[in-house]
Design a protein around this motif. Structure first.
Motif, PDB file in Angstrom:
ATOM      1  N   LEU A 126       0.809  -1.220   0.000  1.00 30.93           N
ATOM      2  CA  LEU A 126       0.000   0.000   0.000  1.00 30.93           C
ATOM      3  C   LEU A 126       0.843   1.271   0.000  1.00 30.93           C
ATOM      4  O   LEU A 126       0.301   2.369  -0.088  1.00 30.93           O
ATOM      5  CB  LEU A 126      -0.926   0.013   1.221  1.00 30.93           C
ATOM      6  CG  LEU A 126      -2.027  -1.048   1.257  1.00 30.93           C
ATOM      7  CD1 LEU A 126      -2.928  -0.835   2.470  1.00 30.93           C
ATOM      8  CD2 LEU A 126      -2.855  -1.020  -0.025  1.00 30.93           C
ATOM      9  N   LYS A 127       2.171   1.099   0.118  1.00 30.91           N
ATOM     10  CA  LYS A 127       3.086   2.245   0.112  1.00 30.91           C
ATOM     11  C   LYS A 127       2.801   3.238   1.236  1.00 30.91           C
ATOM     12  O   LYS A 127       2.997   4.443   1.091  1.00 30.91           O
ATOM     13  CB  LYS A 127       3.027   2.980  -1.253  1.00 30.91           C
ATOM     14  CG  LYS A 127       3.202   2.082  -2.463  1.00 30.91           C
ATOM     15  CD  LYS A 127       4.528   1.354  -2.458  1.00 30.91           C
ATOM     16  CE  LYS A 127       4.702   0.475  -3.686  1.00 30.91           C
ATOM     17  NZ  LYS A 127       5.939  -0.328  -3.645  1.00 30.91           N
ATOM     18  N   ARG A 128       2.333   2.720   2.380  1.00 31.84           N
ATOM     19  CA  ARG A 128       2.130   3.595   3.534  1.00 31.84           C
ATOM     20  C   ARG A 128       3.480   3.866   4.196  1.00 31.84           C
ATOM     21  O   ARG A 128       4.401   3.042   4.134  1.00 31.84           O
ATOM     22  CB  ARG A 128       1.195   2.944   4.572  1.00 31.84           C
ATOM     23  CG  ARG A 128      -0.123   2.418   4.029  1.00 31.84           C
ATOM     24  CD  ARG A 128      -0.910   3.424   3.245  1.00 31.84           C
ATOM     25  NE  ARG A 128      -1.295   4.593   4.032  1.00 31.84           N
ATOM     26  CZ  ARG A 128      -1.860   5.684   3.517  1.00 31.84           C
ATOM     27  NH1 ARG A 128      -2.078   5.763   2.207  1.00 31.84           N
ATOM     28  NH2 ARG A 128      -2.200   6.682   4.303  1.00 31.84           N
ATOM     29  N   ASN A 129       3.600   5.014   4.830  1.00 35.59           N
ATOM     30  CA  ASN A 129       4.830   5.332   5.542  1.00 35.59           C
ATOM     31  C   ASN A 129       5.059   4.292   6.634  1.00 35.59           C
ATOM     32  O   ASN A 129       4.171   3.996   7.438  1.00 35.59           O
ATOM     33  CB  ASN A 129       4.737   6.727   6.166  1.00 35.59           C
ATOM     34  CG  ASN A 129       6.009   7.119   6.889  1.00 35.59           C
ATOM     35  OD1 ASN A 129       7.117   6.876   6.410  1.00 35.59           O
ATOM     36  ND2 ASN A 129       5.861   7.731   8.061  1.00 35.59           N
ATOM     37  N   ASN A 130       6.263   3.721   6.661  1.00 37.13           N
ATOM     38  CA  ASN A 130       6.562   2.606   7.551  1.00 37.13           C
ATOM     39  C   ASN A 130       7.002   3.084   8.934  1.00 37.13           C
ATOM     40  O   ASN A 130       8.114   3.574   9.115  1.00 37.13           O
ATOM     41  CB  ASN A 130       7.667   1.739   6.930  1.00 37.13           C
ATOM     42  CG  ASN A 130       7.981   0.507   7.762  1.00 37.13           C
ATOM     43  OD1 ASN A 130       7.243   0.150   8.662  1.00 37.13           O
ATOM     44  ND2 ASN A 130       9.089  -0.138   7.439  1.00 37.13           N
ATOM     45  N   ARG A 131       6.124   2.909   9.918  1.00 36.49           N
ATOM     46  CA  ARG A 131       6.479   3.256  11.303  1.00 36.49           C
ATOM     47  C   ARG A 131       6.955   2.029  12.075  1.00 36.49           C
ATOM     48  O   ARG A 131       7.127   2.073  13.290  1.00 36.49           O
ATOM     49  CB  ARG A 131       5.292   3.937  11.992  1.00 36.49           C
ATOM     50  CG  ARG A 131       4.918   5.268  11.305  1.00 36.49           C
ATOM     51  CD  ARG A 131       3.889   6.036  12.080  1.00 36.49           C
ATOM     52  NE  ARG A 131       4.424   6.555  13.332  1.00 36.49           N
ATOM     53  CZ  ARG A 131       5.081   7.698  13.462  1.00 36.49           C
ATOM     54  NH1 ARG A 131       5.326   8.449  12.390  1.00 36.49           N
ATOM     55  NH2 ARG A 131       5.512   8.096  14.627  1.00 36.49           N
ATOM     56  N   LYS A 132       7.112   0.933  11.341  1.00 34.92           N
ATOM     57  CA  LYS A 132       7.789  -0.286  11.809  1.00 34.92           C
ATOM     58  C   LYS A 132       7.028  -1.042  12.907  1.00 34.92           C
ATOM     59  O   LYS A 132       6.021  -0.593  13.415  1.00 34.92           O
ATOM     60  CB  LYS A 132       9.206   0.055  12.274  1.00 34.92           C
ATOM     61  CG  LYS A 132      10.039   0.705  11.170  1.00 34.92           C
ATOM     62  CD  LYS A 132      11.427   1.049  11.657  1.00 34.92           C
ATOM     63  CE  LYS A 132      12.238   1.721  10.544  1.00 34.92           C
ATOM     64  NZ  LYS A 132      13.590   2.091  11.000  1.00 34.92           N
ATOM     65  N   VAL A 133       7.589  -2.211  13.215  1.00 33.39           N
ATOM     66  CA  VAL A 133       7.068  -3.054  14.296  1.00 33.39           C
ATOM     67  C   VAL A 133       7.788  -2.655  15.579  1.00 33.39           C
ATOM     68  O   VAL A 133       9.014  -2.584  15.610  1.00 33.39           O
ATOM     69  CB  VAL A 133       7.306  -4.554  14.005  1.00 33.39           C
ATOM     70  CG1 VAL A 133       6.890  -5.404  15.204  1.00 33.39           C
ATOM     71  CG2 VAL A 133       6.540  -4.979  12.756  1.00 33.39           C
ATOM     72  N   LYS A 134       7.030  -2.393  16.623  1.00 33.65           N
ATOM     73  CA  LYS A 134       7.608  -1.957  17.893  1.00 33.65           C
ATOM     74  C   LYS A 134       6.982  -2.741  19.047  1.00 33.65           C
ATOM     75  O   LYS A 134       5.934  -3.353  18.898  1.00 33.65           O
ATOM     76  CB  LYS A 134       7.375  -0.457  18.093  1.00 33.65           C
ATOM     77  CG  LYS A 134       7.996   0.398  16.989  1.00 33.65           C
ATOM     78  CD  LYS A 134       7.575   1.843  17.105  1.00 33.65           C
ATOM     79  CE  LYS A 134       8.096   2.668  15.937  1.00 33.65           C
ATOM     80  NZ  LYS A 134       7.595   4.061  15.974  1.00 33.65           N
ATOM     81  N   GLN A 135       7.658  -2.679  20.178  1.00 43.24           N
ATOM     82  CA  GLN A 135       7.154  -3.329  21.387  1.00 43.24           C
ATOM     83  C   GLN A 135       6.761  -2.281  22.413  1.00 43.24           C
ATOM     84  O   GLN A 135       7.470  -1.291  22.608  1.00 43.24           O
ATOM     85  CB  GLN A 135       8.226  -4.233  22.007  1.00 43.24           C
ATOM     86  CG  GLN A 135       8.515  -5.486  21.220  1.00 43.24           C
ATOM     87  CD  GLN A 135       9.566  -6.335  21.917  1.00 43.24           C
ATOM     88  OE1 GLN A 135      10.710  -6.340  21.524  1.00 43.24           O
ATOM     89  NE2 GLN A 135       9.156  -7.046  22.957  1.00 43.24           N
TER      90      GLN A 135
END
Length: 361
Positions: free
Chosen positions: A197-206
């Protein structure tokens, strides 16, 4: 006479082969028919609207996306979908996890929208963990604030204050043995958002979201994007945007389920490639804590093996070259309380799929 006996032997062999074939098919069929229970949690609801960036209501967007995810996954025969809410009602945070726990769910997915005083944008996915950084802490505090709207929240959460950094940081990590699977599904979801979807990647976080802390299975919390960003808020409030986000979440969930199948497929009459090369182990836990491999630390399980991978430690039980022995070890581990224990396969020390390990030579 010899001809008749030979004919009888051929028939007998065919019957035995047919019975074995039926046995294998039934074994695979039983596994194939296993339903994976997925609980979809639309954040907020009722008297709790969530964030109201640009006049949009987080509770409405989260619900619409959750329903769309469920609608798509219901098309899969091996997936059972449950919702914590399917309409605009308020559900206590503890109750959301309770619904999943009582359903013995295989996966819990909580859907939200983010907000910020800046023009921040992008999608992010969270798994339960200790405090990562100040920015993630603020997100956790906002989502946990719904606790204050619950009746008798002081008794339910034993003094937990969602506005206190100390309370958030002090929450214990109860899901360490589910962490691998939580990270796996979170990565699949985040990759779909980013690359498809080409969304801005705010990544996987804990971080310590209370709604994730209440569950006892692999769980993720999705922040679809920022309603406070005009462009992103407009996208998430649109039917098109909700459908696109829902489709990628559903696709990631089903790919996650397919990966689980590959790692646990049952093959009763296969031959191991080479006993000297293939080994099976049962993973019972993983996390950042280095724990002594004494039986009292693992509910009485002996001969636990600890392996460090990066900053994480993985704990294995029952090293064997026999898959059937590994299955027995897994049953023992689960009987001790390691409900999410699973078998891994290694060839010459490198991890491979169970399917590849059980192929005929």
């Amino acid at each position: 006479m010899q001809s008749q006996q030979k004919h009888k032997n051929i028939i007998k062999s065919k019957i035995i082969f047919l019975l074995l074939f039926i046995l294998v098919c039934n074994s695979v069929s039983i596994y194939a028919q296993k339903e994976y229970v997925v609980v979809l949690d639309a954040g907020h609801g009722g008297k709790d609207p969530g964030n109201l960036g640009n006049g949009y209501k987080e509770k409405n967007i989260a619900l619409k996306v959750a329903l769309k995810v469920g609608e798509k996954l219901k098309q899969r025969k091996d997936v059972k979908i449950l919702f914590t809410r399917n309409k605009d009602v308020f559900i206590d945070l503890w109750k959301r996890g309770d619904i999943a726990n009582h359903a013995k769910a295989d996966l819990f997915v909580s859907i939200h929208c983010d907000s910020h005083t800046s023009n921040a944008y992008g999608a992010g996915t969270f798994v339960l963990g200790l405090r990562g950084n100040k920015k993630n802490l603020e997100i956790a505090k906002r989502e946990n604030a719904a606790i204050l709207l619950e009746d008798n929240y002081q008794d339910k959460y034993k003094g937990f204050d969602p506005n206190s950094a100390e309370s958030v940081i002090g929450l214990s990590l109860l899901q360490e043995e589910n962490l691998d699977k939580s990270l796996a599904i979170a990565s699949l979801i985040q990759n779909n958002f980013t690359f498809k979807l080409k969304r801005n990647n705010r990544k996987v976080k804990q971080d310590n979201f209370q709604v994730l802390r209440e569950t006892i299975m692999p769980s993720v919390l999705i922040e679809l994007g920022f309603l406070t960003n005009k462009k992103e808020g407009r996208f998430l409030n649109s039917n098109s945007g909700q459908t696109k986000m829902a489709n990628e979440i559903a696709d990631a969930i089903y790919n996650y389920i397919k990966n689980l199948k590959l790692n646990t497929v049952i093959e009763d009459v296969t031959t191991i490639n080479s006993a000297s090369e293939i080994e099976f182990k049962v993973q019972v836990a993983s996390g950042k804590n280095r724990i002594a491999t004494k039986s009292y630390n693992f509910k009485g399980l002996k001969n636990i093996e600890r392996i460090q991978l990066g900053s994480f430690y993985k704990y294995y039980y029952g090293n064997t070259s026999s898959y059937s022995s590994a299955e027995k070890s897994m049953k023992i581990a689960k009987s001790k309380g390691y409900k999410t224990a699973f078998i891994i396969a290694l060839k010459n020390g490198k991890k491979i799929s169970i399917q590849d390990a059980l192929k005929r030579p």
